[in-house]
Design a protein around this motif. Structure first.
Motif, short mmCIF file in Angstrom:
data_model
loop_
_atom_site.label_atom_id
_atom_site.label_comp_id
_atom_site.label_asym_id
_atom_site.label_seq_id
_atom_site.Cartn_x
_atom_site.Cartn_y
_atom_site.Cartn_z
N VAL A 109 0.14 8.37 -4.93
CA VAL A 109 -0.89 9.38 -4.68
C VAL A 109 -0.23 10.74 -4.50
O VAL A 109 -0.72 11.75 -4.97
CB VAL A 109 -1.73 9.01 -3.43
CG1 VAL A 109 -2.59 10.19 -3.00
CG2 VAL A 109 -2.60 7.80 -3.71
N LYS A 110 0.92 10.74 -3.86
CA LYS A 110 1.61 12.01 -3.62
C LYS A 110 2.22 12.57 -4.90
O LYS A 110 2.68 13.70 -4.93
CB LYS A 110 2.73 11.81 -2.59
CG LYS A 110 2.22 11.48 -1.21
CD LYS A 110 3.28 11.67 -0.15
CE LYS A 110 4.29 10.56 -0.12
NZ LYS A 110 5.19 10.66 1.06
N GLU B 16 0.82 -1.22 0.00
CA GLU B 16 0.00 0.00 0.00
C GLU B 16 0.85 1.27 0.00
O GLU B 16 0.49 2.25 -0.62
CB GLU B 16 -0.91 0.02 1.24
CG GLU B 16 -2.24 -0.68 1.07
CD GLU B 16 -3.12 -0.10 -0.03
OE1 GLU B 16 -2.99 -0.60 -1.16
OE2 GLU B 16 -3.89 0.81 0.22
N MET C 20 -5.36 7.53 2.45
CA MET C 20 -5.52 6.09 2.29
C MET C 20 -6.16 5.47 3.52
O MET C 20 -6.01 5.95 4.64
CB MET C 20 -4.17 5.44 2.05
CG MET C 20 -3.37 6.10 0.94
SD MET C 20 -3.94 5.60 -0.66
CE MET C 20 -3.33 3.94 -0.66
N MET D 21 -0.22 14.56 5.45
CA MET D 21 0.59 14.31 4.26
C MET D 21 -0.19 14.66 2.99
O MET D 21 0.35 15.17 2.03
CB MET D 21 0.98 12.84 4.25
CG MET D 21 1.85 12.43 3.13
SD MET D 21 2.71 10.92 3.53
CE MET D 21 1.39 9.74 3.51
N MET D 22 -1.48 14.36 2.99
CA MET D 22 -2.26 14.57 1.79
C MET D 22 -2.73 16.02 1.66
O MET D 22 -3.08 16.46 0.58
CB MET D 22 -3.46 13.62 1.78
CG MET D 22 -3.02 12.18 1.62
SD MET D 22 -1.85 11.99 0.25
CE MET D 22 -1.37 10.28 0.42
N MET E 242 -1.41 10.77 7.95
CA MET E 242 -1.87 10.55 6.58
C MET E 242 -2.60 11.79 6.06
O MET E 242 -2.36 12.24 4.93
CB MET E 242 -2.79 9.33 6.61
CG MET E 242 -3.15 8.80 5.28
SD MET E 242 -1.72 8.50 4.30
CE MET E 242 -1.91 6.95 3.70
N SER F 79 -0.23 1.86 4.84
CA SER F 79 -0.10 2.88 3.80
C SER F 79 1.06 3.82 4.02
O SER F 79 1.30 4.71 3.22
CB SER F 79 -1.40 3.69 3.70
OG SER F 79 -2.47 2.81 3.47
N LEU F 80 1.77 3.66 5.12
CA LEU F 80 2.95 4.48 5.34
C LEU F 80 4.18 3.61 5.16
O LEU F 80 4.18 2.43 5.53
CB LEU F 80 2.93 5.06 6.76
CG LEU F 80 1.83 6.12 7.00
CD1 LEU F 80 1.75 6.48 8.47
CD2 LEU F 80 2.10 7.36 6.17
N THR G 55 0.52 4.91 -1.83
CA THR G 55 0.53 6.20 -1.14
C THR G 55 1.53 7.15 -1.80
O THR G 55 1.21 8.31 -2.08
CB THR G 55 0.92 6.03 0.33
OG1 THR G 55 0.07 5.04 0.91
CG2 THR G 55 0.78 7.33 1.09
N GLN H 89 8.08 11.58 5.27
CA GLN H 89 7.06 11.25 4.28
C GLN H 89 6.15 12.44 4.01
O GLN H 89 5.70 12.64 2.88
CB GLN H 89 6.25 10.03 4.73
CG GLN H 89 7.13 8.80 4.83
CD GLN H 89 6.34 7.52 5.11
OE1 GLN H 89 5.38 7.19 4.42
NE2 GLN H 89 6.76 6.79 6.12
N ILE H 90 5.87 13.22 5.04
CA ILE H 90 5.05 14.41 4.82
C ILE H 90 5.84 15.44 4.02
O ILE H 90 5.35 16.02 3.05
CB ILE H 90 4.60 15.01 6.17
CG1 ILE H 90 3.76 13.98 6.94
CG2 ILE H 90 3.78 16.27 5.93
CD1 ILE H 90 3.40 14.41 8.34
N MET I 287 -5.36 11.69 -1.89
CA MET I 287 -6.24 10.69 -1.31
C MET I 287 -5.69 10.22 0.03
O MET I 287 -4.55 9.77 0.12
CB MET I 287 -6.36 9.50 -2.26
CG MET I 287 -7.20 8.38 -1.72
SD MET I 287 -7.66 7.26 -3.07
CE MET I 287 -8.35 5.91 -2.15
#
Ligand SMILES: Nc1ncnc2c1ncn2[C@@H]1O[C@H](COP(=O)(O)OP(=O)(O)OP(=O)(O)O)[C@@H](O)[C@H]1O
Ligand SMILES: [Mg+2]
Lengths: 305, 352, 287
Positions: free
Chosen positions: B258-259, B251, C97, C168-169, C165, C103-104, B255, C113-114, C95
């Motif tokens: 998606v980014k 997954e 997740m 991040m999005m 999450m 998902s991370l 992700t 990640q952010i 999106m």
């Protein structure tokens, strides 16, 4: 599949039945589904074909080999491939093709003997460890771990050195150094069935532990072990050939392929065929087992590819 | 095994040590494993049908000498005492004397081991440098020609006997094409020019600035290292591919997509960073197995390493040498895997 | 609804082709979205997540996506090149997740990640991205963002993971956010705070929001409109406030299954299903 009229011919339909009516049918349906999946994999089919050819050659060697594998013809030593000797002759004038064909028997014998020795060993240790658990499990698994933690070829070498060279000892050494993975598989399987109701029922009826293991546990674990042994066949062939090459397996004048390579080693630079031909035979046969094994793995475990 | 072939999925040894670790911790597991190895070599030594006393005193010894040696060797004592004596002897660095070279086995091993190390290291380097990118790209371009190539290389690696590949390699690249030097570590004229410091000729020659020797040594090394490295390559590329396929279906990869992260970055910064940990285990395992696989390769290439030492001792029933060599290879085996275990702790944030 | 919808979906289908059969996860759904909050509810497996992924063209390789029209801000998403899609993803459509646990990326700190989400679309330096990420962590009500920045995903709780999450999005300021059960692991107060942030972004910045959830009450009170999905189809569309007056038997069934304070549940209600709810399928689509 409702009306009997539009049912396709008997056996095949029975084998595809989605609601099997007996345990035997259920097992066969599963097998048949596996076989159909396997049949769609052309590489696996090539592998199977190679193995069938190996079996045929081993069975028919005396009839299809043009010469006696041990017959020496010093006048015709080291003749290149072609003519009466399609793969040439070795340093004693023996026909290489005939030797390779007869060597198929030895290879097959070794594979079968190792399988016959290694599977029961692994099965026994794994089932005992899994069934009894506790300290029995701890001790047996620690031993398994020790054996798994060591270089197997070297260990096999040391064993053969101790026991003396020869096919039987080579087989024994391979079996002694290769059982651990099978023990682990058998143990894992045993752990899953140990707690099932029918084992409890058998125990209530007063069956002895060993009786239960032999009568209930072993039959259920044996198939996984056999599958795994099949997957490892190529590895066994190569170890055996390696021992033969080092002079620790089959002894001359036996036409074992590894020993044949060792015999042709001196001539590799000028009479390349003597050592090259048996090597090709080893490659083809172990490739056959690997191809089939890969196909089997895909069928049995569709996720891991 | 003829290396490669019996390499298990993700590492039998890793999981074997894993089993111990849960029970006794890392140090305990290593000690127990080594003890196990000593038990095995001890048992083998006792199974040998040849008389250990005769091996020491020779056939023509007087009965008195025979008896005295028997007592000296402790052969009249119970087995567990004998094992204890054996243990003490090995721990003090005494592996007995070699009948063949009539030197202490430990000295022989020290002399031959660097050559094996050199060969296995060069082979592993080849396997990693070529195999890892190959496996990654095969996973990324699943179904492409590269993917099929990895599959074919893998299958061949599991099917070809290493000693045969070595012979064919000699025939082709040495005899026919003349691209490389033949058997041995150095050509006759270059021997004894550099003093062995590390025992690894490439290093010694470089340190001494003897570049002719270096070049000659390299020309000797490249073929056996390639032959051995092929098996490492087959195994590593196959495992890398399967690890990568596994990661790319996770997954977190979605992700990252998606980014809007680029595919190259997803592959190397996200997915690949996740496989470094199992990959280290695979590489260590492959390295350990090459130490062992060198037995056959060294025989073919007359490479004066530990493998050749073990086999020649074997054929002469020189059991001290065989068991000493086995012990050292086993030790290296465990050591390499211990190292990979420690690396694993450094690399995986979850294991810290 | 405004004149030009942000997102137009017409007859969207997602099929999974496996060896033996074809599974239709989404079977021809159509809707349009403006700068509003659209809720999607439905039972597990009804195709909510696959709808969201299809919009981003991130369905698994085994899936086939077709639609008469799938357009974002006038851009035909089905015709967009991978490059163009990459520029849209994150920056314009993002999106959240569903499952932060998976998902991370397990070997990257959550802060990295952010920050990455920020840096992908803006040529920003490390320090700036870090500041931005910390700001965002703070915005989703994470206490002590500096500490959390350096944590690995396995070190944060489920609720924290969800907020990471979301942060991040949201960090690249998307025009459309698809949030797949973004608040399921949050306690009520934090949930309200996070919803307030989303609400604010929609009303102030004109972001479009697709809010996927199991929680009917939440969706009813939070969203402007609600789509009810069943078996890959939209069986009912209604205004958020009017969800409790929904007419479709499936929606009524879902509503009846909600626990209520004044009526302690003796038996868990079971939703009676009717194959007739599903529109007839093309013959090859039948499993
Ligand atoms: N990779 C796949 N292969 C085959 N079928 C899949 C795959 N992924 C999803 N599906 C199917 O698609 C359907 C819709 O899945 P989806 O994830 O959209 O459900 P969902 O509504 O999000 O459910 P949940 O509330 O549990 O998240 C499911 O029936 C599922 O079985
Ligand atoms: Mg979902």
């Amino acid at each position: 599949m409702t009306a009997a009229a539009n049912r396709p011919a008997g056996l095949r339909a029975w084998l595809r039945e989605e609601a099997p009516s007996s345990r035997l049918q259920a097992n066969l349906v599963q097998l048949y589904a596996g076989w159909r999946a396997l049949r769609r994999n052309p590489l696996a089919m090539i592998g199977l074909a190679i193995i069938l050819v190996l079996l045929a050659v081993a069975a028919l060697a005396p009839w299809i080999a043009p010469f006696d594998p041990l017959h020496q013809d010093l006048a015709n030593r080291l003749t290149p491939p072609g003519g009466a000797h399609p793969l040439g002759t070795d340093d004693l004038g023996r026909d290489i093709l005939s030797r390779i064909l007869h060597g198929a028997r030895i290879t097959l014998t070794i594979v079968v003997l190792v399988a016959v020795a290694v599977a029961p060993l692994g099965l026994a240790i794994g089932c005992l460890a899994g069934y009894f658990g506790g300290w029995v499990d701890s001790v047996l698994m620690r031993i398994t771990d020790v054996f798994m933690a060591f270089p197997r070829l070297i260990l096999a070498l040391a064993f053969v050195a101790a026991l003396g060279p020869g096919i039987e000892n080579a087989v024994l050494a391979i079996a002694i150094t290769n059982w651990p993975p099978y023990a682990r598989i058998a143990r894992a399987e045993t752990l899953t069935i140990r707690r099932s109701d029918f084992i409890a029922a058998a125990r209530l009826q007063g069956a002895s532990s060993l009786g239960i293991i032999w009568g209930h546990v072993v039959p259920l674990t044996i198939s996984s072990v056999i599958v795994r042994v099949t997957l490892d066949m190529a590895g066994i062939i190569l170890i055996a050939a390696g021992l033969g090459f080092l002079g620790l397996g089959a002894q001359p004048p036996s036409p074992e392929w590894g020993a044949m390579i060792a015999g042709g080693r001196k001539y590799i630079l000028d009479q390349w065929w003597v050592a090259t031909m048996p090597g090709i035979a080893i490659c083809v046969v172990s490739l056959g087992f690997n191809l089939l094994g890969d196909g089997l793995r895909d069928v049995l475990d569709p996720k891991q590819r | 095994m003829s290396i490669g072939q019996s390499l298990p999925g993700t590492g039998a040894l890793a999981s074997a040590l894993g089993g111990f670790r849960r029970a006794y911790g890392l140090v305990g597991s290593v000690i127990l494993t080594l003890l196990g190895l000593l038990v095995i070599t001890f048992v083998i030594a006792r199974v040998v049908p040849i008389d250990p006393v005769l091996a020491v005193v020779g056939d023509r010894a007087t009965p008195e000498l025979y008896e005295r040696t028997r007592l000296e060797l402790g052969l009249d004592r119970p087995l567990y005492v004998q094992f204890y004596l054996y243990l003490r002897q090995v721990l003090s660095g005494d592996l007995g004397n070699s009948v063949l070279t009539s030197r202490p086995v430990i000295e022989d091993v020290a002399r031959f081991f660097p050559a094996t190390l050199e060969l296995a290291t060069a082979a592993t380097l080849l396997g990693v440098v070529v195999g890892v990118p190959m496996g990654v790209l095969a996973a990324v371009r699943r179904g492409s020609w590269l993917d099929h190539l990895v599959r074919v290389v893998g299958l061949a690696g599991y099917s070809i006997p290493v000693f045969w590949l070595g012979l064919v390699g000699l025939l082709l690249f040495y005899a026919e094409l003349g691209w490389v030097e033949g058997p041995g570590r150095l050509s006759v004229g270059y021997e004894d020019i550099v003093d062995p410091v590390t025992g690894v000729i490439l290093l010694d020659a470089a340190l001494a600035g003897e570049w002719d020797v270096f070049r000659d040594a390299f020309a000797h090394l490249i073929l056996p290292a390639s032959v051995l490295g092929y098996f490492s390559l087959a195994y590593i590329s196959r495992m890398t591919r399967s690890f990568m396929l596994d990661q790319l279906s996770q997954e977190y990869v979605t992700t990252a997509r998606v980014k809007g992260v680029s595919e190259a970055r997803i592959i190397w910064r996200h997915a690949f960073r996740n496989i470094t940990v199992p990959l280290v285990t695979v590489i260590a395992l492959s390295y350990a197995h090459l130490l062992e696989g060198s037995v056959l390769t060294e025989t073919v290439f007359a490479w004066p390493g530990l493998g050749a030492y073990i086999t020649s001792s074997l054929l002469n029933v020189d059991m001290n040498a065989v068991l000493g060599g086995t012990l050292v290879v086993g030790l290296a085996f465990v050591g390499v895997n211990l190292l990979s275990d420690l690396l694993y702790r450094v690399l995986d944030p979850r294991a810290r | 609804m405004t004149a030009t919808p942000l997102l137009e979906v017409e007859d969207l289908r997602v099929r999974f082709h496996t060896d033996s059969r074809t599974v239709e996860a989404v079977r021809g759904i159509s809707f349009a979205l403006g700068r509003e909050k659209l809720g999607i509810v439905g039972e597990s497996g009804s195709g909510k997540s696959q709808t969201g992924r299809a919009i981003l063209r991130l369905t698994p390789p085994s899936a086939e996506v077709t639609a008469r029209r799938l357009a974002f801000d006038g851009i035909d998403l089905l015709a967009a090149t991978p490059r163009a899609m990459r520029r849209i993803r994150g920056a314009r459509i993002s999106m959240v997740m569903q499952d932060p646990k998976f998902s991370l990326n397990p070997v990257m700190t959550v802060g990295e990640q952010i920050a990455e989400a920020h840096r992908v679309h803006r040529r920003a330096g490390r320090r700036e991205a870090r500041e931005k990420a910390l700001e965002m962590l703070d915005a989703v009500r994470i206490r002590d963002p500096r500490r959390v920045y350096d944590l690995y995903p396995h070190e944060v709780s489920g609720g924290m993971g969800q907020r990471v999450m979301i942060a991040m999005m949201l960090v690249p300021d998307p025009d459309l956010l698809i949030a797949d059960e973004p608040t399921s692991a949050l306690d009520v107060t934090v949930q309200m705070q996070v919803l307030a942030i989303l609400d604010d972004l929609v009303s102030r910045r004109g972001m479009g929001l697709i809010f996927i959830s199991h929680d009917l009450d939440l969706v009813a009170s939070f969203c402007d409109r609600v789509l009810v999905m069943y078996g890959g189809q939209i069986v009912e569309t209604c205004r958020g406030g009017a969800l409790h007056e929904a007419s479709h038997p499936y929606t009524r069934g879902l509503l009846a299954a909600l626990p209520q304070v004044d009526r302690p549940p003796r038996d868990l209600p079971v939703i009676a299903r009717d194959p007739a709810w599903l529109l007839p399928l093309p013959p090859e689509g039948r499993p």
